[in-house]
Design a protein around this motif. Structure first.
Motif, PDB file in Angstrom:
ATOM      1  N   ALA A   1      43.810 -34.102 -14.180  1.00 12.75           N
ATOM      2  CA  ALA A   1      42.801 -34.608 -15.111  1.00 12.75           C
ATOM      3  C   ALA A   1      43.342 -35.752 -15.959  1.00 12.75           C
ATOM      4  CB  ALA A   1      42.292 -33.490 -16.003  1.00 12.75           C
ATOM      5  N   ASN A   2      44.660 -35.816 -16.154  1.00  9.26           N
ATOM      6  CA  ASN A   2      45.199 -36.903 -16.966  1.00  9.26           C
ATOM      7  C   ASN A   2      45.026 -38.249 -16.270  1.00  9.26           C
ATOM      8  OD1 ASN A   2      47.205 -36.800 -15.035  1.00  9.26           O
ATOM      9  ND2 ASN A   2      48.814 -36.250 -16.462  1.00  9.26           N
ATOM     10  N   ILE A   3      45.020 -38.281 -14.953  1.00  6.26           N
ATOM     11  CA  ILE A   3      44.777 -39.533 -14.235  1.00  6.26           C
ATOM     12  C   ILE A   3      43.320 -39.947 -14.384  1.00  6.26           C
ATOM     13  CG2 ILE A   3      44.773 -40.618 -11.954  1.00  6.26           C
ATOM     14  CD1 ILE A   3      47.198 -38.834 -11.305  1.00  6.26           C
ATOM     15  N   VAL A   4      42.416 -38.964 -14.322  1.00  2.00           N
ATOM     16  CA  VAL A   4      40.995 -39.259 -14.532  1.00  2.00           C
ATOM     17  C   VAL A   4      40.781 -39.759 -15.945  1.00  2.00           C
ATOM     18  CG1 VAL A   4      38.680 -38.250 -14.608  1.00  2.00           C
ATOM     19  CG2 VAL A   4      40.277 -37.587 -12.793  1.00  2.00           C
ATOM     20  N   TRP A   5      41.413 -39.124 -16.927  1.00  2.00           N
ATOM     21  CA  TRP A   5      41.288 -39.562 -18.324  1.00  2.00           C
ATOM     22  C   TRP A   5      41.812 -40.984 -18.486  1.00  2.00           C
ATOM     23  CZ3 TRP A   5      44.397 -41.486 -22.096  1.00  2.00           C
ATOM     24  CH2 TRP A   5      43.851 -41.540 -23.388  1.00  2.00           C
ATOM     25  N   LEU A   6      42.938 -41.258 -17.850  1.00  2.00           N
ATOM     26  CA  LEU A   6      43.536 -42.585 -17.950  1.00  2.00           C
ATOM     27  C   LEU A   6      42.612 -43.647 -17.369  1.00  2.00           C
ATOM     28  CD1 LEU A   6      46.084 -43.958 -18.949  1.00  2.00           C
ATOM     29  CD2 LEU A   6      47.073 -43.621 -16.698  1.00  2.00           C
ATOM     30  N   TRP A   7      41.926 -43.329 -16.271  1.00  2.00           N
ATOM     31  CA  TRP A   7      40.984 -44.285 -15.684  1.00  2.00           C
ATOM     32  C   TRP A   7      39.807 -44.522 -16.636  1.00  2.00           C
ATOM     33  CZ3 TRP A   7      40.583 -48.155 -12.669  1.00  2.00           C
ATOM     34  CH2 TRP A   7      39.322 -48.631 -12.318  1.00  2.00           C
ATOM     35  N   LYS A   8      39.250 -43.451 -17.196  1.00  2.00           N
ATOM     36  CA  LYS A   8      38.118 -43.606 -18.119  1.00  2.00           C
ATOM     37  C   LYS A   8      38.537 -44.375 -19.366  1.00  2.00           C
ATOM     38  CE  LYS A   8      35.508 -39.782 -16.408  1.00  2.00           C
ATOM     39  NZ  LYS A   8      34.201 -39.261 -16.619  1.00  2.00           N
ATOM     40  N   TYR A   9      39.756 -44.163 -19.824  1.00  2.00           N
ATOM     41  CA  TYR A   9      40.276 -44.914 -20.958  1.00  2.00           C
ATOM     42  C   TYR A   9      40.388 -46.395 -20.604  1.00  2.00           C
ATOM     43  CZ  TYR A   9      43.176 -46.156 -24.950  1.00  2.00           C
ATOM     44  OH  TYR A   9      43.655 -46.735 -26.090  1.00  2.00           O
ATOM     45  N   SER A  10      40.831 -46.670 -19.381  1.00  2.00           N
ATOM     46  CA  SER A  10      40.969 -48.051 -18.929  1.00  2.00           C
ATOM     47  C   SER A  10      39.611 -48.747 -18.852  1.00  2.00           C
ATOM     48  CB  SER A  10      41.645 -48.096 -17.556  1.00  2.00           C
ATOM     49  OG  SER A  10      42.926 -47.541 -17.627  1.00  2.00           O
ATOM     50  N   VAL A  11      38.596 -48.025 -18.442  1.00  2.00           N
ATOM     51  CA  VAL A  11      37.241 -48.583 -18.440  1.00  2.00           C
ATOM     52  C   VAL A  11      36.827 -48.887 -19.880  1.00  2.00           C
ATOM     53  CG1 VAL A  11      34.814 -48.076 -17.935  1.00  2.00           C
ATOM     54  CG2 VAL A  11      36.582 -47.478 -16.277  1.00  2.00           C
ATOM     55  N   GLY A  12      37.180 -48.003 -20.808  1.00  2.00           N
ATOM     56  CA  GLY A  12      36.904 -48.243 -22.224  1.00  2.00           C
ATOM     57  C   GLY A  12      37.657 -49.450 -22.761  1.00  2.00           C
ATOM     58  N   VAL A  13      38.871 -49.655 -22.276  1.00  2.00           N
ATOM     59  CA  VAL A  13      39.654 -50.829 -22.677  1.00  2.00           C
ATOM     60  C   VAL A  13      38.926 -52.103 -22.264  1.00  2.00           C
ATOM     61  CG1 VAL A  13      41.775 -52.125 -22.209  1.00  2.00           C
ATOM     62  CG2 VAL A  13      41.895 -49.698 -22.691  1.00  2.00           C
ATOM     63  N   GLU A  14      38.421 -52.119 -21.032  1.00  2.00           N
ATOM     64  CA  GLU A  14      37.700 -53.296 -20.549  1.00  2.00           C
ATOM     65  C   GLU A  14      36.439 -53.545 -21.373  1.00  2.00           C
ATOM     66  OE1 GLU A  14      36.916 -54.976 -16.219  1.00  2.00           O
ATOM     67  OE2 GLU A  14      35.666 -53.230 -16.662  1.00  2.00           O
ATOM     68  N   THR A  15      35.728 -52.489 -21.713  1.00  2.00           N
ATOM     69  CA  THR A  15      34.515 -52.616 -22.521  1.00  2.00           C
ATOM     70  C   THR A  15      34.848 -53.106 -23.926  1.00  2.00           C
ATOM     71  OG1 THR A  15      33.501 -50.817 -21.276  1.00  2.00           O
ATOM     72  CG2 THR A  15      32.501 -51.384 -23.395  1.00  2.00           C
ATOM     73  N   PHE A  16      35.874 -52.518 -24.539  1.00  4.90           N
ATOM     74  CA  PHE A  16      36.240 -52.856 -25.909  1.00  4.90           C
ATOM     75  C   PHE A  16      36.736 -54.297 -26.032  1.00  4.90           C
ATOM     76  CE2 PHE A  16      39.124 -52.936 -29.562  1.00  4.90           C
ATOM     77  CZ  PHE A  16      38.284 -52.458 -30.540  1.00  4.90           C
ATOM     78  N   THR A  17      37.480 -54.755 -25.032  1.00  4.33           N
ATOM     79  CA  THR A  17      38.010 -56.121 -25.079  1.00  4.33           C
ATOM     80  C   THR A  17      37.028 -57.147 -24.529  1.00  4.33           C
ATOM     81  OG1 THR A  17      39.110 -55.878 -22.935  1.00  4.33           O
ATOM     82  CG2 THR A  17      40.407 -55.362 -24.914  1.00  4.33           C
ATOM     83  N   ARG A  18      35.808 -56.709 -24.268  1.00  9.28           N
ATOM     84  CA  ARG A  18      34.754 -57.585 -23.747  1.00  9.28           C
ATOM     85  C   ARG A  18      35.190 -58.288 -22.464  1.00  9.28           C
ATOM     86  NH1 ARG A  18      34.828 -59.594 -29.252  1.00  9.28           N
ATOM     87  NH2 ARG A  18      33.762 -58.030 -30.491  1.00  9.28           N
ATOM     88  N   LYS A  19      35.771 -57.512 -21.569  1.00  5.67           N
ATOM     89  CA  LYS A  19      36.231 -57.936 -20.237  1.00  5.67           C
ATOM     90  C   LYS A  19      37.321 -58.999 -20.276  1.00  5.67           C
ATOM     91  CE  LYS A  19      32.163 -56.387 -17.917  1.00  5.67           C
ATOM     92  NZ  LYS A  19      31.439 -56.417 -16.700  1.00  5.67           N
TER      93      LYS A  19
END
Length: 78
Positions: A19-37
């Motif tokens: 689950a930590n790999i899944v969490w890391l991926w979802k966090y990475s998607v959040g990083v892209e959203t937060f930094t406006r791509k």
């Protein structure tokens, strides 16, 4: 990050092996959203997965740059 519209699950998933790999991926998607791509989700994922704390520091640097750019766009009230 969640206040800005990202949907990052609870950090308790970090202690579960797969689950930590899944969490890391979802966090990475959040990083892209937060930094406006400005910072790609794939780059964030691989940096944090392979480099650990160093990768997280690089991602944090991107957060800082994004917030600095956002504050520069807003006029300062005197």
């Amino acid at each position: 990050m969640n206040k800005s519209g990202t949907a990052i699950p609870t950090a308790w998933l970090l202690i579960v092996p797969i689950a930590n790999i899944v969490w890391l991926w979802k966090y990475s998607v959040g990083v892209e959203t937060f930094t406006r791509k400005r910072f790609d989700r794939h780059a964030a994922f691989w940096l944090m997965l392979l480099l650990g704390a160093i990768g997280s520091a690089i991602v944090q640097n991107q957060f800082n740059k994004t917030l600095e750019a956002a504050s520069a766009e807003r006029p300062v009230a005197v």
